[in-house]
Design a protein around this motif. Structure first.
Motif, PDB file in Angstrom:
ATOM      1  N   ASP A 211       0.814  -1.211   0.000  1.00  0.00           N
ATOM      2  CA  ASP A 211       0.000   0.000   0.000  1.00  0.00           C
ATOM      3  C   ASP A 211       0.849   1.262   0.000  1.00  0.00           C
ATOM      4  O   ASP A 211       0.460   2.280  -0.571  1.00  0.00           O
ATOM      5  CB  ASP A 211      -0.943   0.015   1.202  1.00  0.00           C
ATOM      6  CG  ASP A 211      -2.161  -0.865   1.002  1.00  0.00           C
ATOM      7  OD1 ASP A 211      -2.121  -1.747   0.112  1.00  0.00           O
ATOM      8  OD2 ASP A 211      -3.155  -0.685   1.727  1.00  0.00           O
ATOM      9  N   ASN A 212       1.987   1.210   0.673  1.00  0.00           N
ATOM     10  CA  ASN A 212       2.865   2.384   0.763  1.00  0.00           C
ATOM     11  C   ASN A 212       4.158   2.193  -0.021  1.00  0.00           C
ATOM     12  O   ASN A 212       5.185   2.781   0.312  1.00  0.00           O
ATOM     13  CB  ASN A 212       3.162   2.692   2.232  1.00  0.00           C
ATOM     14  CG  ASN A 212       1.989   3.362   2.921  1.00  0.00           C
ATOM     15  OD1 ASN A 212       1.555   4.432   2.510  1.00  0.00           O
ATOM     16  ND2 ASN A 212       1.459   2.721   3.954  1.00  0.00           N
ATOM     17  N   GLY A 213       4.089   1.390  -1.063  1.00  0.00           N
ATOM     18  CA  GLY A 213       5.273   1.158  -1.870  1.00  0.00           C
ATOM     19  C   GLY A 213       6.100   0.001  -1.359  1.00  0.00           C
ATOM     20  O   GLY A 213       5.596  -0.887  -0.660  1.00  0.00           O
ATOM     21  N   SER A 214       7.380   0.001  -1.682  1.00  0.00           N
ATOM     22  CA  SER A 214       8.256  -1.129  -1.407  1.00  0.00           C
ATOM     23  C   SER A 214       8.958  -1.006  -0.058  1.00  0.00           C
ATOM     24  O   SER A 214       9.792  -0.110   0.140  1.00  0.00           O
ATOM     25  CB  SER A 214       9.310  -1.248  -2.514  1.00  0.00           C
ATOM     26  OG  SER A 214      10.290  -2.199  -2.163  1.00  0.00           O
ATOM     27  N   ALA A 215       8.623  -1.927   0.849  1.00  0.00           N
ATOM     28  CA  ALA A 215       9.318  -1.964   2.141  1.00  0.00           C
ATOM     29  C   ALA A 215      10.786  -2.386   1.982  1.00  0.00           C
ATOM     30  O   ALA A 215      11.663  -1.802   2.629  1.00  0.00           O
ATOM     31  CB  ALA A 215       8.579  -2.885   3.107  1.00  0.00           C
ATOM     32  N   PRO A 216      11.092  -3.376   1.131  1.00  0.00           N
ATOM     33  CA  PRO A 216      12.519  -3.697   0.936  1.00  0.00           C
ATOM     34  C   PRO A 216      13.327  -2.514   0.406  1.00  0.00           C
ATOM     35  O   PRO A 216      14.484  -2.326   0.801  1.00  0.00           O
ATOM     36  CB  PRO A 216      12.474  -4.849  -0.073  1.00  0.00           C
ATOM     37  CG  PRO A 216      11.157  -5.512   0.158  1.00  0.00           C
ATOM     38  CD  PRO A 216      10.227  -4.384   0.473  1.00  0.00           C
ATOM     39  N   ASP A 217      12.726  -1.699  -0.465  1.00  0.00           N
ATOM     40  CA  ASP A 217      13.437  -0.524  -0.969  1.00  0.00           C
ATOM     41  C   ASP A 217      13.692   0.485   0.145  1.00  0.00           C
ATOM     42  O   ASP A 217      14.743   1.139   0.169  1.00  0.00           O
ATOM     43  CB  ASP A 217      12.649   0.136  -2.100  1.00  0.00           C
ATOM     44  CG  ASP A 217      12.732  -0.630  -3.411  1.00  0.00           C
ATOM     45  OD1 ASP A 217      13.482  -1.626  -3.474  1.00  0.00           O
ATOM     46  OD2 ASP A 217      12.031  -0.236  -4.368  1.00  0.00           O
ATOM     47  N   LEU A 218      12.736   0.614   1.059  1.00  0.00           N
ATOM     48  CA  LEU A 218      12.948   1.514   2.193  1.00  0.00           C
ATOM     49  C   LEU A 218      14.096   1.008   3.054  1.00  0.00           C
ATOM     50  O   LEU A 218      14.980   1.787   3.435  1.00  0.00           O
ATOM     51  CB  LEU A 218      11.667   1.634   3.020  1.00  0.00           C
ATOM     52  CG  LEU A 218      11.770   2.426   4.329  1.00  0.00           C
ATOM     53  CD1 LEU A 218      12.291   3.836   4.090  1.00  0.00           C
ATOM     54  CD2 LEU A 218      10.414   2.462   5.043  1.00  0.00           C
ATOM     55  N   ALA A 219      14.101  -0.280   3.342  1.00  0.00           N
ATOM     56  CA  ALA A 219      15.192  -0.834   4.153  1.00  0.00           C
ATOM     57  C   ALA A 219      16.536  -0.627   3.473  1.00  0.00           C
ATOM     58  O   ALA A 219      17.538  -0.303   4.131  1.00  0.00           O
ATOM     59  CB  ALA A 219      14.943  -2.318   4.407  1.00  0.00           C
ATOM     60  N   ALA A 220      16.558  -0.788   2.149  1.00  0.00           N
ATOM     61  CA  ALA A 220      17.809  -0.632   1.406  1.00  0.00           C
ATOM     62  C   ALA A 220      18.300   0.807   1.408  1.00  0.00           C
ATOM     63  O   ALA A 220      19.513   1.052   1.331  1.00  0.00           O
ATOM     64  CB  ALA A 220      17.626  -1.119  -0.030  1.00  0.00           C
ATOM     65  N   ALA A 221      17.379   1.769   1.490  1.00  0.00           N
ATOM     66  CA  ALA A 221      17.759   3.183   1.474  1.00  0.00           C
ATOM     67  C   ALA A 221      18.326   3.648   2.811  1.00  0.00           C
ATOM     68  O   ALA A 221      18.991   4.687   2.880  1.00  0.00           O
ATOM     69  CB  ALA A 221      16.553   4.049   1.105  1.00  0.00           C
TER      70      ALA A 221
END
Length: 253
Positions: A211-221
Motif C-alpha cells: 500500500d505504501n510502496g516497497s518496504a525492501p526498498d525503504l530498508a535498502a535506502a
C-alpha cells in the motif's frame, strides 16, 4: 488480547489540543504510533503487540494521534498545519521527559516517525511498519486515496479497498471531517533525508502489503536498515501476532 481496557492519560499538545496516550509495562520507553483511521487500542493493544513488548521489559507508550481515538478531533482547519502530527510526537516526548527511547510507527505512524526523525527526534532504535519507500517520499498518492474514501462515504464498491477502509473507519468510530484535516498535515521526506537516518532500523511489513510502496526498498535506502517480513496485507497484518513479535525482537536485541 488485553484482559481489561487501559485507561487513557491526557496532555495538551503544542497548540492546546488535548491528546490521549496509554501505557503498558515498565522499563525502556518505546513510543508506538498507530495508523490512519485507527487508534492505540486497535493497532497495538487489542492483538497483543503492546503486551509482547511489555514482556520484553519495555514501557510501551501509545498515543492516540490527533483526530483519532480518545484524542480531540477538532474541525477547525487551523488545527491541521503541515507536520502537525510530527509536532504532537515531539510534544508527547517532551511532556513525558523521556530521553532514552525507541520509536515505532505503523503506516501513518511510520510516516510521522520519519518526519520526527527529520525534525530532530533522537531515539535509540526505530521501526517503520506498514510502510514502503514511496509512502515516505511521495505522500500525495495516499493523500488522494484517503481523500476519496472520506469524501465518498457510502458510495464505494462493496469489497473494494476503499469500501474495506470505510468499514474499518466505522468500527473505530472515526470522525470523517477531522480525518480530512489529517491529510493536510502530510509532508514528504526527501530520499536524501531518509538516507541520512543512521539509527538501527527495522522495516517490518506484511508479505502482501504494498500500500505504501516497497518496504525492501525503504530498508535498502537506510544506512542501518533491515527488512523483516511478516504475514498479511496492510490491514490483516495488524491482527497477527507476528507483527508484535518482530517489533519486540528487534527492539530487545
Amino acid at each position: 488480547m488485553a484482559n481489561s481496557p487501559i485507561e487513557p492519560q491526557y496532555f495538551a499538545s503544542w497548540d492546546g489540543v488535548r491528546l490521549a496516550w496509554r501505557e503498558l509495562g515498565d522499563g525502556r520507553p518505546a513510543v508506538l504510533l498507530h495508523g490512519f483511521f485507527s487508534d492505540a487500542t486497535t493497532n497495538w493493544i487489542r492483538y497483543g503487540h503492546a503486551a509482547a513488548l511489555a514482556a520484553e521489559g519495555f514501557r510501551v507508550i501509545m498515543p492516540d494521534l490527533r483526530a483519532h481515538g480518545s484524542s480531540d478531533k477538532p474541525h477547525d482547519p487551523v488545527a491541521y498545519p503541515t507536520d502537525a502530527l510530527t509536532r504532537d510526537g515531539h510534544a508527547l516526548i517532551a511532556h513525558l521527559g523521556v530521553t532514552n527511547y525507541d520509536l515505532v510507527g505503523y503506516s501513518l505512524g511510520a510516516r510521522t516517525v520519519s518526519r520526527m526523525l527529520a525534525t530532530g527526534a533522537k531515539p535509540r532504535r526505530v521501526v517503520f511498519s506498514g510502510m514502503g519507500l514511496e509512502g515516505l517520499t511521495d505522500t500525495g498518492r495516499r493523500a488522494g486515496h484517503f481523500r476519496d474514501i472520506l469524501t465518498n462515504l457510502g458510495k464505494h464498491e462493496r469489497g473494494s479497498g476503499a469500501w474495506m477502509a470505510e468499514q474499518f473507519l466505522r468500527t473505530t468510530g472515526g470522525d470523517a471531517q477531522a480525518l480530512l484535516g489529517i491529510i493536510d498535515t502530510f509532508a514528504d521526506t526527501p530520499i536524501e533525508t531518509i538516507r541520512s537516518f543512521d539509527w538501527p532500523t527495522a522495516v517490518v511489513c506484511g508479505d502482501d502489503d504494498r500500500d505504501n510502496g516497497s518496504a525492501p526498498d525503504l530498508a535498502a535506502a537506510l544506512p542501518n536498515g533491515r527488512y523483516v517480513e511478516v504475514p498479511g496485507g496492510h490491514m490483516s497484518c495488524v491482527v497477527k501476532p507476528e507483527l508484535g513479535r518482530a517489533i519486540a525482537d528487534f527492539l530487545a536485541a
